[in-house]
Design a protein around this motif. Structure first.
Motif, mmCIF file in Angstrom:
data_model
loop_
_atom_site.group_PDB
_atom_site.id
_atom_site.type_symbol
_atom_site.label_atom_id
_atom_site.label_comp_id
_atom_site.label_asym_id
_atom_site.label_seq_id
_atom_site.Cartn_x
_atom_site.Cartn_y
_atom_site.Cartn_z
ATOM 1 N N GLN A 1 0.861 -1.173 0.000
ATOM 2 C CA GLN A 1 0.000 0.000 0.000
ATOM 3 C C GLN A 1 0.901 1.227 0.000
ATOM 4 O OE1 GLN A 1 -3.476 -0.081 -0.068
ATOM 5 N NE2 GLN A 1 -3.216 -2.303 -0.348
ATOM 6 N N THR A 2 0.633 2.144 -0.907
ATOM 7 C CA THR A 2 1.456 3.340 -1.053
ATOM 8 C C THR A 2 0.691 4.549 -0.541
ATOM 9 O OG1 THR A 2 2.503 2.382 -3.014
ATOM 10 C CG2 THR A 2 2.794 4.743 -2.660
ATOM 11 N N PHE A 3 1.353 5.343 0.325
ATOM 12 C CA PHE A 3 0.750 6.536 0.920
ATOM 13 C C PHE A 3 1.588 7.741 0.512
ATOM 14 C CE2 PHE A 3 0.031 2.875 3.595
ATOM 15 C CZ PHE A 3 -1.337 2.891 3.783
ATOM 16 N N CYS A 4 0.915 8.707 -0.100
ATOM 17 C CA CYS A 4 1.609 9.876 -0.633
ATOM 18 C C CYS A 4 1.114 11.148 0.051
ATOM 19 C CB CYS A 4 1.399 9.999 -2.143
ATOM 20 S SG CYS A 4 2.137 8.649 -3.088
ATOM 21 N N TYR A 5 2.047 12.079 0.211
ATOM 22 C CA TYR A 5 1.727 13.410 0.724
ATOM 23 C C TYR A 5 2.173 14.430 -0.310
ATOM 24 C CZ TYR A 5 1.948 17.701 3.474
ATOM 25 O OH TYR A 5 1.800 18.989 3.922
ATOM 26 N N LYS A 6 1.242 15.253 -0.783
ATOM 27 C CA LYS A 6 1.559 16.286 -1.757
ATOM 28 C C LYS A 6 2.178 17.480 -1.032
ATOM 29 C CE LYS A 6 -2.097 15.085 -5.037
ATOM 30 N NZ LYS A 6 -3.301 15.569 -5.756
ATOM 31 N N GLY A 7 3.401 17.788 -1.378
ATOM 32 C CA GLY A 7 4.075 18.912 -0.731
ATOM 33 C C GLY A 7 3.406 20.237 -1.035
ATOM 34 N N ARG A 8 3.531 21.152 -0.088
ATOM 35 C CA ARG A 8 2.945 22.477 -0.272
ATOM 36 C C ARG A 8 3.967 23.426 -0.873
ATOM 37 N NH1 ARG A 8 1.092 23.998 5.458
ATOM 38 N NH2 ARG A 8 -0.040 25.508 4.206
ATOM 39 N N LYS A 9 3.496 24.589 -1.293
ATOM 40 C CA LYS A 9 4.362 25.593 -1.898
ATOM 41 C C LYS A 9 5.294 26.178 -0.846
ATOM 42 C CE LYS A 9 4.202 29.802 -4.709
ATOM 43 N NZ LYS A 9 3.325 30.836 -5.308
ATOM 44 N N LYS A 10 6.558 26.398 -1.238
ATOM 45 C CA LYS A 10 7.536 26.927 -0.296
ATOM 46 C C LYS A 10 7.207 28.360 0.089
ATOM 47 C CE LYS A 10 11.468 24.060 -1.659
ATOM 48 N NZ LYS A 10 12.861 24.049 -2.157
#
Length: 398
Positions: free
Chosen positions: A46-55
């Motif tokens: 199972q793959t869990f991803c977190y979308k990074g936010r803008k710096k």
């Protein structure tokens, strides 16, 4: 030979197909929790991803915490920038001939908040995954403060004897395992084998250090007695060696220690934030301020004093009298100490005096004033006080 190559390729395709089959991608945000229940008895990815936010500069000390709540240690983690990279890592490590003894399993670790990060979990048990965003990470602030302190204090620390002993003892405690491996390697006559043992020794030390760091609470709780005696023994041996050779006195060696400490401080500052551009800006500002001339550093303080001079508090007559008594007593005591010290030539001093008996009485602790001088001083003070009172009455009548 052809049959062997065919079997090898077939096994590789089967492993890659099993890796890709059943893999599911879940995108989680702050506070979201995912509960996984296995559909079969085998391992599932199972793959869990977190979308990074803008710096942004306001998120310079932000961290994202990945938490895995698993009932046991029967799981494997794979990290990548995309789900495809995670599946590729899974396929590489899922072959029956692929092993990695240096893999340390973590159930809680931090990921970059500004980049898309995917974590693959391979397990056949039920577990829970949660993503938490820490807006102000205390440990990153602490790392920044420690790095700045080490950089600014490197010159003082490199010359401090206590710092040399503490560093030597700490290094001795940590490197004692390598010393043990070195003596064991003396048993083997062949040098290439010895070098291999030493090289493997560094890897084992790193691996053991990671294991101890991950399980430090368990080790201290259940093996407190052994840990205490190990630290005491290795620390005592390290102290004896440091005392035998003494602190560093060569200026070039001191400079190398100073530059090494400054590099460590800059590395801590750089790693104190996932926003690498902002971390580099902090380093540049620190370097510029460190190498500025002293007069430029004091210029703002001097300007502030000229623009806003501090208010001068005048002493009252009573405060002036008390301060005079205290300072006079200190000066006379210092004079007695100097005249009694070997630095003073007593005979030459006595020849210059007109009243030797009075000087001897003063050195014995008596007053430096005669009775006539005391009466004259009291009369002068009394007359001065009477004149001030007379002037005040005259001003009131006018």
């Amino acid at each position: 030979m052809f049959n062997f190559i065919f079997i090898f390729n077939t096994l590789t395709l089967i492993q890659f197909s099993s890796a890709a089959y059943g893999s599911t991608v879940h995108y989680l945000e702050h506070g979201e929790t995912f509960h996984f229940e296995p559909y079969s008895k085998g391992l599932e990815l199972q793959t869990f991803c977190y979308k990074g936010r803008k710096k942004s500069i306001i998120y310079i000390w932000q961290s994202v915490l990945f938490q895995l709540n698993h009932p046991n240690e029967d799981y494997t983690l794979y990290e990548g920038s995309t789900p495809e990279n995670v599946e590729l890592e899974y396929s590489k490590n899922s072959h029956f001939w692929s092993t990695n003894i240096f893999m340390v399993k973590q159930k809680s670790f931090k990921i970059n908040p500004f980049n898309t990060t995917c974590i693959g979990v391979s397990s056949g048990d039920s577990y829970t995954v949660q993503i938490s965003v820490i807006n102000m990470d205390f440990w990153k602030l602490l790392m920044l403060g420690i790095g700045t302190f080490i950089f600014l204090s490197a010159d003082t620390l490199s010359k401090n004897t206590f710092f040399h002993y503490v560093t030597g003892i700490t290094f001795g405690v940590c490197a004692s395992v390598l010393v043990l491996i070195y003596f064991i390697s003396k048993i083997f006559p062949r040098k290439p084998f010895m070098y291999g043992v030493l090289g493997m020794g560094w890897s084992l030390v790193i691996y053991i250090s990671r294991l101890l760091w991950e399980n430090i609470q368990v080790v201290v709780k259940y093996y407190k007695f052994y840990v205490t005696w190990y630290i005491l023994f290795t620390g005592l041996v390290s102290f004896i060696l440091c005392y035998r050779w003494g602190p560093v006195e060569n200026q070039r060696t001191i400079n190398l220690i100073k530059w090494s400490l400054q590099c460590v401080g800059l590395c801590l500052i750089f790693n104190s934030s996932s926003y690498q551009e902002a971390a580099m800006a902090q380093i540049v500002i620190l370097l510029i301020s460190y190498h500025l001339p002293q007069k430029w550093k004091l210029a703002p303080k001097t300007y502030w004093k000229k623009k806003f001079p501090p208010k001068i508090k005048l002493l009252t007559n009573e405060e002036y009298y008390q301060q005079g008594v205290v300072e006079t007593a200190k000066a006379l005591n210092s004079l007695r100490q100097y005249c009694s010290s070997p630095e003073c030539n007593q005979w030459e001093t006595v020849l210059k005096l007109s009243n030797v008996k009075r000087f001897a009485s003063f050195m014995e602790g008596n007053s430096h004033l005669s009775d006539e001088e005391v009466l004259e001083y009291d009369s002068f003070i009394q007359n001065l006080t009477d004149d001030e009172e007379h002037n005040e009455l005259t001003d009131e009548e006018d």
